[in-house]
Structures are given as structure tokens and as C-alpha cells.
Write an enzyme that holds these catalytic residues in place. Structure first.
Site, short mmCIF file in Angstrom:
data_model
loop_
_atom_site.label_atom_id
_atom_site.label_comp_id
_atom_site.label_asym_id
_atom_site.label_seq_id
_atom_site.Cartn_x
_atom_site.Cartn_y
_atom_site.Cartn_z
N GLU A 1 37.27 43.85 51.72
CA GLU A 1 37.31 42.68 52.61
C GLU A 1 38.70 42.07 52.68
O GLU A 1 39.04 41.17 51.90
CB GLU A 1 36.32 41.60 52.11
CG GLU A 1 34.88 41.98 52.26
CD GLU A 1 33.92 40.84 51.88
OE1 GLU A 1 34.38 39.81 51.33
OE2 GLU A 1 32.71 40.99 52.15
N GLU B 1 28.33 46.22 53.24
CA GLU B 1 27.83 45.18 52.33
C GLU B 1 27.14 44.09 53.12
O GLU B 1 27.66 43.61 54.13
CB GLU B 1 29.02 44.58 51.55
CG GLU B 1 28.61 43.57 50.49
CD GLU B 1 29.81 42.89 49.83
OE1 GLU B 1 30.68 43.61 49.27
OE2 GLU B 1 29.88 41.65 49.89
C1 IDC Z 1 30.70 38.10 44.34
C2 IDC Z 1 29.71 38.34 43.20
C3 IDC Z 1 29.92 37.33 42.13
C4 IDC Z 1 31.38 37.36 41.71
C5 IDC Z 1 32.29 37.15 42.91
C6 IDC Z 1 33.77 37.24 42.58
O1 IDC Z 1 28.40 38.30 43.72
O2 IDC Z 1 29.09 37.58 41.02
O3 IDC Z 1 31.62 36.32 40.79
O4 IDC Z 1 32.01 38.14 43.87
O5 IDC Z 1 34.08 38.41 41.98
C7 IDC Z 1 31.64 39.35 49.19
C8 IDC Z 1 32.37 40.25 48.27
C9 IDC Z 1 31.67 40.35 46.94
C10 IDC Z 1 31.09 39.01 46.53
C11 IDC Z 1 30.00 38.65 47.53
C12 IDC Z 1 29.28 37.33 47.20
O6 IDC Z 1 32.59 41.53 48.82
O7 IDC Z 1 32.59 40.81 45.98
O8 IDC Z 1 30.51 39.15 45.25
N1 IDC Z 1 30.60 38.57 48.86
O9 IDC Z 1 30.17 36.26 47.19
N2 IDC Z 1 31.90 39.15 50.48
C13 IDC Z 1 31.06 38.20 50.95
C14 IDC Z 1 30.21 37.84 49.93
#
Ligand code: IDC
Length: 309
Positions: free
Chosen positions: A145, A233
Site C-alpha cells: 500500500e 487485501e
Molecule cells: C494492521 C494490523 C494491525 C497492525 C497494523 C500495523 O491489522 O494488527 O498493528 O497493521 O502494522 C492495511 C494494511 C495492514 C493493516 C490493515 C488494518 O495493509 O497492514 O494491518 N490495513 O489496519 N491497509 C488498510 C487496513
């Protein structure tokens, strides 16, 4: 029993940007993404993947390797990098034995621009694409992303460096390219696509309780224009991975994606204490079998959606 891979073989991008099998028939993959491989490597095993395949109808796994977060690939030493490559190897081999497709995801997030660690990315994709060149089931996702302070021109420049590195080793795999604004701006990719390769798809990510009509319009416009799109995702909850599970909006999204044969992968396989996690925190069983009570609501919903049960 024939596996999905026996049935479809290596996939590639066909007419109108659709993913097609070895006979040119349209295929859509439905999978689950791991959480960060540094934090939840225990779930990367054959028994667990087998259960996802048999009980959930999952046909693809995404191996999410954070690059800049704690213990990420780019912010620690070579020993950590070797460890992560080992988890990827275990995941690719388990998926392959089961006839599942597998995405190797360079999971940029706080490193919002893939140019920040492009040299390490170049080295990583050289390693994995030479290692898995003969595997027809492997996809390379070159940047999860792109987000703040990152333009589409930056992503394109990065893609134009990484793609030839992969292609030198592996001519046929599908390569997945993230889009700006946390993989929402398909329109920017469509306006100025990567032209050095034609076996590419662009990522769109949605979180059903946050993203609605505005993002759906970007998505449907891109599909109408024939852009190859892969949802690497999604979550049924809010974009922070937490808060309410919005089944109503999630159904709208997946119905739309099904109608357009778009592949999708749900976030995330872990027992982290957050809505998007597949398992409740008390469940520390990494190989299954799982009880319904081990599953969080989004996971139960997804299983039902994929299997009807
Ligand atoms: C989130 C995880 C969370 C973690 C965070 C930072 O769910 O546990 O603490 O990242 O590392 C994304 C990202 C994905 C995110 C997810 C939810 O690709 O890494 O995971 N998210 O926030 N894009 C939109 C949402």
C-alpha cells in the site's frame, strides 16, 4: 483429488484484464492473507493451510511480509531477513503441495513510498523470483500500500525497476502492483499504466466499514476500462483493522467483485486482539482443527460466504 492448481495451472492476465487459466477460462481466486510473517509465523504450516483449503474453500494464501514495521525485512539484520525468507519458503512449499496459489507480499505500510527501500526490494525479488521461477502458482506483490508522500509516478518508477528483475528469472508469473492512497487509486494507474509488461494486475484494497460508494466507483470504472484488478487485501471492518464487522457492506463489496470475476484475499490470519483477526485471542492452536467458537465474526462470515456453511 485434483487440486485447484491441477485444474487451472499457471494463471495469467487475459482479455479485458481478467485472470485466466491455462485454457483461457476466467478464474477468480478467494484467499486469506496472513498477518505479518515476523509476528505470526506459526500459522504458516501445511496443516493449517490444508484446513483453509478443505473447510473454507480457500484457493490462495497471501504471505504478508512487513518491510518497515517492527522486525520487518528492511529494518533488522541479515539474520532476520534469512528467517523471513525461511517462513516464505515454508509457506510457498506448503501451498504448492496443496495446489494452492500463493502471493509473496512486500508489505510496505509505514514506509509509505516503495522507493524508500527499493534496493532491498530489488535484492529480495531477485532472490524469491529465482528461487520460485519454476513454481507456476506464485504471484509477486511488489508493494502492498503506497500511501502518504507517494505519487503514482513513484510507484511506476519502482515497478519499472522491480519487474525486469523478476522477469529475468520468471517470465510467466502474475505481478501485482499496489496503487496510491493505500491501494485505492486504480484510476491513477489506469491513466498511466505500466507498459513494460503485460502480465500485471493492480491492487485495490477495501475495508467495508470505511470504504463505500466512492471507492466502488473507482473500482467499477477501472473494471469497465479493462484494467486488470486484484483485491489483494480487504476487511469487513474499519480501515484500522478493528471496530465493527460490517457484514452488510462486505456483502455488497464481494457481490460486486464476484460479478466482475475479481479475486480477493481477506485480512488477516492471526489471534491478535482486533476485529480483522481470524481467531479469538484465547485460541493459540496454529494447526487446527478449529471450533466455531475459535473464530471471530468476520472469519465465520467469510467461511460461510465461501462454503455456504
Ligand atoms: C494492521 C494490523 C494491525 C497492525 C497494523 C500495523 O491489522 O494488527 O498493528 O497493521 O502494522 C492495511 C494494511 C495492514 C493493516 C490493515 C488494518 O495493509 O497492514 O494491518 N490495513 O489496519 N491497509 C488498510 C487496513
Amino acid at each position: 483429488m485434483k487440486t485447484k492448481y491441477d485444474k487451472y495451472g499457471a494463471l495469467h492476465v487475459g482479455p479485458k484484464g481478467r485472470l485466466v487459466d491455462r485454457n483461457g477460462e476466467v478464474v477468480a481466486l478467494h484467499g486469506y492473507s496472513t498477518h505479518g510473517l515476523s509476528w505470526y509465523p506459526e500459522y504458516v504450516n501445511r496443516d493449517f493451510f490444508e484446513q483453509l483449503k478443505d473447510d473454507w474453500n480457500v484457493d490462495a494464501i497471501r504471505l504478508a511480509m512487513y518491510t518497515a514495521e517492527e522486525d520487518g525485512y528492511c529494518v533488522e539484520d541479515d539474520a532476520n531477513r534469512e528467517k523471513l525468507l525461511g517462513v516464505i519458503d515454508r509457506g510457498v512449499k506448503a501451498a504448492t503441495e496443496l495446489g494452492l496459489y500463493v502471493i509473496i507480499d512486500w508489505h510496505i505500510l509505514s514506509d509509505s513510498n516503495p522507493l524508500i527501500y527499493e534496493d532491498l526490494a530489488a535484492d529480495f525479488f531477485e532472490k524469491v523470483s529465482s528461487r520460485y521461477a519454476a513454481y507456476g502458482n506464485v504471484f509477486y506483490e511488489i508493494c502492498n500500500e503506497p500511501n502518504e508522500n507517494c505519487t503514482w509516478a513513484d510507484v511506476k518508477k519502482y515497478a519499472e525497476r522491480i519487474i525486469p528483475i523478476i522477469r529475468k528469472n520468471d517470465r510467466y508469473s502474475v505481478i501485482l502492483v499496489g496503487t496510491p492512497k493505500w491501494s485505492q487509486r486504480l484510476d491513477e494507474a489506469e491513466a498511466d499504466p505500466v507498459t513494460i509488461d503485460d502480465n500485471l494486475m493492480y491492487s485495490v484494497h477495501f475495508y467495508a466499514d470505511t470504504h463505500r460508494d466512492e471507492l466502488r466507483k473507482i473500482y467499477t470504472d477501472a473494471i469497465a476500462a479493462g484494467l486488470p484488478v486484484f483485491c489483494t487485501e480487504f476487511g469487513t471492518c474499519a480501515a484500522d483493522g478493528n471496530n465493527a464487522h460490517n457484514a452488510e457492506q462486505a456483502e455488497i463489496w464481494l457481490d460486486l467483485m464476484d460479478a466482475n470475476d475479481t479475486s480477493y484475499m481477506m485480512w488477516n490470519i492471526s489471534n491478535r486482539d482486533e476485529t480483522s483477526a481470524s481467531f479469538v485471542p484465547e485460541c493459540d492452536n496454529y494447526t487446527g482443527p478449529y471450533k466455531e467458537s475459535d473464530l471471530r465474526e468476520p472469519a465465520r462470515w467469510y467461511k460461510k460466504r465461501l462454503t455456504g456453511k
